[in-house]
Design a protein around this motif. Structure first.
Motif, PDB file in Angstrom:
ATOM      1  N   THR A 156       0.841  -1.205   0.000  1.00 24.33           N
ATOM      2  CA  THR A 156       0.000   0.000   0.000  1.00 24.33           C
ATOM      3  C   THR A 156       0.877   1.256   0.000  1.00 24.33           C
ATOM      4  O   THR A 156       0.512   2.266  -0.592  1.00 24.33           O
ATOM      5  N   THR A 157       2.033   1.148   0.629  1.00 27.10           N
ATOM      6  CA  THR A 157       2.924   2.316   0.697  1.00 27.10           C
ATOM      7  C   THR A 157       3.539   2.669  -0.658  1.00 27.10           C
ATOM      8  O   THR A 157       3.926   3.812  -0.881  1.00 27.10           O
ATOM      9  N   THR A 158       3.635   1.701  -1.550  1.00 26.67           N
ATOM     10  CA  THR A 158       4.253   1.997  -2.853  1.00 26.67           C
ATOM     11  C   THR A 158       3.234   2.116  -3.995  1.00 26.67           C
ATOM     12  O   THR A 158       3.612   2.417  -5.132  1.00 26.67           O
ATOM     13  N   MET A 159       1.957   1.919  -3.666  1.00 27.72           N
ATOM     14  CA  MET A 159       0.916   2.117  -4.690  1.00 27.72           C
ATOM     15  C   MET A 159       0.979   3.525  -5.272  1.00 27.72           C
ATOM     16  O   MET A 159       0.827   3.724  -6.467  1.00 27.72           O
ATOM     17  N   GLU A 160       1.208   4.489  -4.387  1.00 26.95           N
ATOM     18  CA  GLU A 160       1.281   5.893  -4.815  1.00 26.95           C
ATOM     19  C   GLU A 160       2.315   6.082  -5.910  1.00 26.95           C
ATOM     20  O   GLU A 160       2.201   6.986  -6.741  1.00 26.95           O
ATOM     21  N   VAL A 161       3.343   5.247  -5.883  1.00 29.89           N
ATOM     22  CA  VAL A 161       4.406   5.387  -6.888  1.00 29.89           C
ATOM     23  C   VAL A 161       3.907   4.973  -8.275  1.00 29.89           C
ATOM     24  O   VAL A 161       4.377   5.470  -9.294  1.00 29.89           O
ATOM     25  N   GLN A 162       2.915   4.067  -8.305  1.00 29.04           N
ATOM     26  CA  GLN A 162       2.311   3.730  -9.609  1.00 29.04           C
ATOM     27  C   GLN A 162       1.672   4.996 -10.195  1.00 29.04           C
ATOM     28  O   GLN A 162       1.797   5.269 -11.391  1.00 29.04           O
ATOM     29  N   LYS A 163       1.012   5.730  -9.317  1.00 23.64           N
ATOM     30  CA  LYS A 163       0.389   6.979  -9.758  1.00 23.64           C
ATOM     31  C   LYS A 163       1.456   7.949 -10.269  1.00 23.64           C
ATOM     32  O   LYS A 163       1.290   8.598 -11.309  1.00 23.64           O
ATOM     33  N   GLU A 164       2.551   8.005  -9.538  1.00 22.46           N
ATOM     34  CA  GLU A 164       3.658   8.896  -9.917  1.00 22.46           C
ATOM     35  C   GLU A 164       4.233   8.495 -11.293  1.00 22.46           C
ATOM     36  O   GLU A 164       4.567   9.362 -12.105  1.00 22.46           O
ATOM     37  N   VAL A 165       4.315   7.177 -11.532  1.00 24.35           N
ATOM     38  CA  VAL A 165       4.841   6.708 -12.834  1.00 24.35           C
ATOM     39  C   VAL A 165       3.941   7.214 -13.960  1.00 24.35           C
ATOM     40  O   VAL A 165       4.420   7.806 -14.936  1.00 24.35           O
ATOM     41  N   VAL A 166       2.630   7.035 -13.801  1.00 30.15           N
ATOM     42  CA  VAL A 166       1.696   7.475 -14.855  1.00 30.15           C
ATOM     43  C   VAL A 166       1.837   8.985 -15.060  1.00 30.15           C
ATOM     44  O   VAL A 166       1.993   9.463 -16.194  1.00 30.15           O
ATOM     45  N   ALA A 167       1.834   9.730 -13.962  1.00 36.82           N
ATOM     46  CA  ALA A 167       1.898  11.196 -14.063  1.00 36.82           C
ATOM     47  C   ALA A 167       3.209  11.646 -14.716  1.00 36.82           C
ATOM     48  O   ALA A 167       3.218  12.559 -15.549  1.00 36.82           O
ATOM     49  N   THR A 168       4.303  10.981 -14.361  1.00 32.93           N
ATOM     50  CA  THR A 168       5.616  11.358 -14.925  1.00 32.93           C
ATOM     51  C   THR A 168       5.651  11.086 -16.427  1.00 32.93           C
ATOM     52  O   THR A 168       6.170  11.895 -17.198  1.00 32.93           O
ATOM     53  N   LEU A 169       5.083   9.959 -16.836  1.00 34.28           N
ATOM     54  CA  LEU A 169       5.048   9.646 -18.278  1.00 34.28           C
ATOM     55  C   LEU A 169       4.227  10.691 -19.028  1.00 34.28           C
ATOM     56  O   LEU A 169       4.640  11.189 -20.073  1.00 34.28           O
ATOM     57  N   ARG A 170       3.059  11.002 -18.473  1.00 36.10           N
ATOM     58  CA  ARG A 170       2.193  11.966 -19.166  1.00 36.10           C
ATOM     59  C   ARG A 170       2.871  13.332 -19.252  1.00 36.10           C
ATOM     60  O   ARG A 170       2.804  13.994 -20.278  1.00 36.10           O
ATOM     61  N   ALA A 171       3.568  13.725 -18.168  1.00 34.36           N
ATOM     62  CA  ALA A 171       4.273  15.019 -18.176  1.00 34.36           C
ATOM     63  C   ALA A 171       5.382  15.023 -19.227  1.00 34.36           C
ATOM     64  O   ALA A 171       5.730  16.066 -19.782  1.00 34.36           O
ATOM     65  N   ALA A 172       5.928  13.830 -19.496  1.00 30.23           N
ATOM     66  CA  ALA A 172       6.993  13.723 -20.501  1.00 30.23           C
ATOM     67  C   ALA A 172       6.413  13.456 -21.899  1.00 30.23           C
ATOM     68  O   ALA A 172       7.145  13.119 -22.826  1.00 30.23           O
ATOM     69  N   GLU A 173       5.088  13.633 -22.004  1.00 27.81           N
ATOM     70  CA  GLU A 173       4.374  13.408 -23.267  1.00 27.81           C
ATOM     71  C   GLU A 173       4.542  11.992 -23.805  1.00 27.81           C
ATOM     72  O   GLU A 173       4.652  11.762 -25.004  1.00 27.81           O
ATOM     73  N   LEU A 174       4.623  11.051 -22.899  1.00 28.62           N
ATOM     74  CA  LEU A 174       4.640   9.629 -23.264  1.00 28.62           C
ATOM     75  C   LEU A 174       3.243   9.101 -22.956  1.00 28.62           C
ATOM     76  O   LEU A 174       2.875   8.949 -21.789  1.00 28.62           O
ATOM     77  N   ASN A 175       2.467   8.879 -24.008  1.00 27.72           N
ATOM     78  CA  ASN A 175       1.036   8.620 -23.798  1.00 27.72           C
ATOM     79  C   ASN A 175       0.593   7.175 -24.021  1.00 27.72           C
ATOM     80  O   ASN A 175      -0.581   6.906 -24.219  1.00 27.72           O
ATOM     81  N   MET A 176       1.560   6.258 -23.983  1.00 29.18           N
ATOM     82  CA  MET A 176       1.202   4.853 -24.188  1.00 29.18           C
ATOM     83  C   MET A 176       0.433   4.304 -22.978  1.00 29.18           C
ATOM     84  O   MET A 176       0.528   4.866 -21.877  1.00 29.18           O
ATOM     85  N   PRO A 177      -0.333   3.202 -23.179  1.00 31.79           N
ATOM     86  CA  PRO A 177      -1.066   2.627 -22.049  1.00 31.79           C
ATOM     87  C   PRO A 177      -0.128   2.129 -20.945  1.00 31.79           C
ATOM     88  O   PRO A 177       0.972   1.657 -21.234  1.00 31.79           O
ATOM     89  N   VAL A 178      -0.603   2.259 -19.710  1.00 29.90           N
ATOM     90  CA  VAL A 178       0.163   1.754 -18.563  1.00 29.90           C
ATOM     91  C   VAL A 178      -0.673   0.675 -17.886  1.00 29.90           C
ATOM     92  O   VAL A 178      -1.847   0.886 -17.579  1.00 29.90           O
TER      93      VAL A 178
END
Ligand code: B1M
Length: 216
Positions: A156-178
């Protein structure tokens, strides 16, 4: 010399019945008999690991057996790998995935199973390991031109990092499915963070194909 069908059956059975020596010897026989390494993997080893995956899902096999089968497959692939590289024969990849266990999380057994099943399903998988820094997802995607990303998290403590991964990809304009998975993830969570959930290694393959519009 054993014929091709016998060798393919031995590759399949070596994985399916957890007999490492049988799988390794069959991989050697495949090379000696001129069977293509790709065929040996796709019509031999992969059939075996898929059968094991199905038994696991039906609770007819234990996790430890699944892990052992995955190891057997990896060891047999090691025998075939040099010839694969030498002949520059490439498996026609269904898709290219960057896969890792997110930062702060060292659980990798499930992630490794997902990798094996995706590879058996025809994907090219670039595994960035466990406790993988979020930025390493971005770097690996750019290096490999991946069209799919997988982020595993068990806590549960690292679930937030999944969110961070998605957000970081989108910020880098990497829009592939996660795709996200691991004991802590849920379908609801995945939707909330803009990802897709897969509950196990078998369904990860059909979901990955669906995400790329290639059927289930
Ligand atoms: Co840890 N651990 N662990 N652990 N561990 C859990 C996750 C925990 C639930 C145990 C518990 O307390 N009941 C708990 C987390 C609690 C929470 O947050 N809710 C926990 C904890 C707390 C910890 C430590 C913090 C313990 C400590 O040190 N105090 C520590 C973590 C340190 C860290 O990460 N920073 C720790 C360490 C370890 C070991 C190293 C001892 C070992 C991991 C060894 C390894 O992975 N190489 C370990 C283990 C083995 C577990 C449990 C018992 C089993 C996990 C496992 O391998 N399952 C686990 C309890 C549990 O999960 N119920 C637990 C088998 C595996 C096949 O299943 O990983 O779920 P799973 O993967 C499945 C699916 O989830 C899915 O497919 C796989 C195959 O079907 N899937 C995906 C997984 N990733 C996917 C990605 C996808 C799609 C599907 O797309 C990308």
């Amino acid at each position: 010399m054993a014929d091709k069908q016998t060798i393919l059956a031995e590759l399949e059975n070596g994985v399916k019945s957890l007999q490492q020596e049988m799988a390794i010897e069959a991989a050697k026989k495949a090379l000696a008999a001129g069977v293509s390494p790709v065929e040996a993997i796709e019509h031999g080893l992969a059939k075996g690991i898929r059968a094991v995956g199905e038994k696991f899902e039906k609770k007819e096999m234990f996790v430890v057996e699944l892990i052992y089968a995955a190891n057997i497959m990896e060891e047999a692939i090691k025998v075939l790998e040099p010839e694969m590289k030498r002949s520059k024969e490439k498996r026609h990849a269904v898709g290219i995935m960057v896969l890792g266990t997110v930062a702060g999380d060292i659980h990798d057994i499930g992630k490794n199973l997902v990798r094996i099943m995706l590879e058996a399903g025809g994907f090219e998988v670039h595994d960035i390991g466990k406790d993988a820094p979020t930025e390493s997802f971005v770097l690996k995607i750019r290096e490999t031109e991946a069209n799919l990303v997988g982020a595993s998290s068990l806590m549960t403590t690292t679930m937030e990092v999944q969110k961070e991964v998605v957000a970081t990809l989108r910020a880098a304009e990497l829009n592939m499915p996660v795709m996200v998975g691991g004991a802590a993830a849920t379908d609801e969570w995945a939707k909330e963070i803009g990802a897709t959930y897969a509950s196990d290694a078998n369904s990860a393959v059909s979901i990955a194909k669906l995400l790329l519009g290639k059927g289930g």
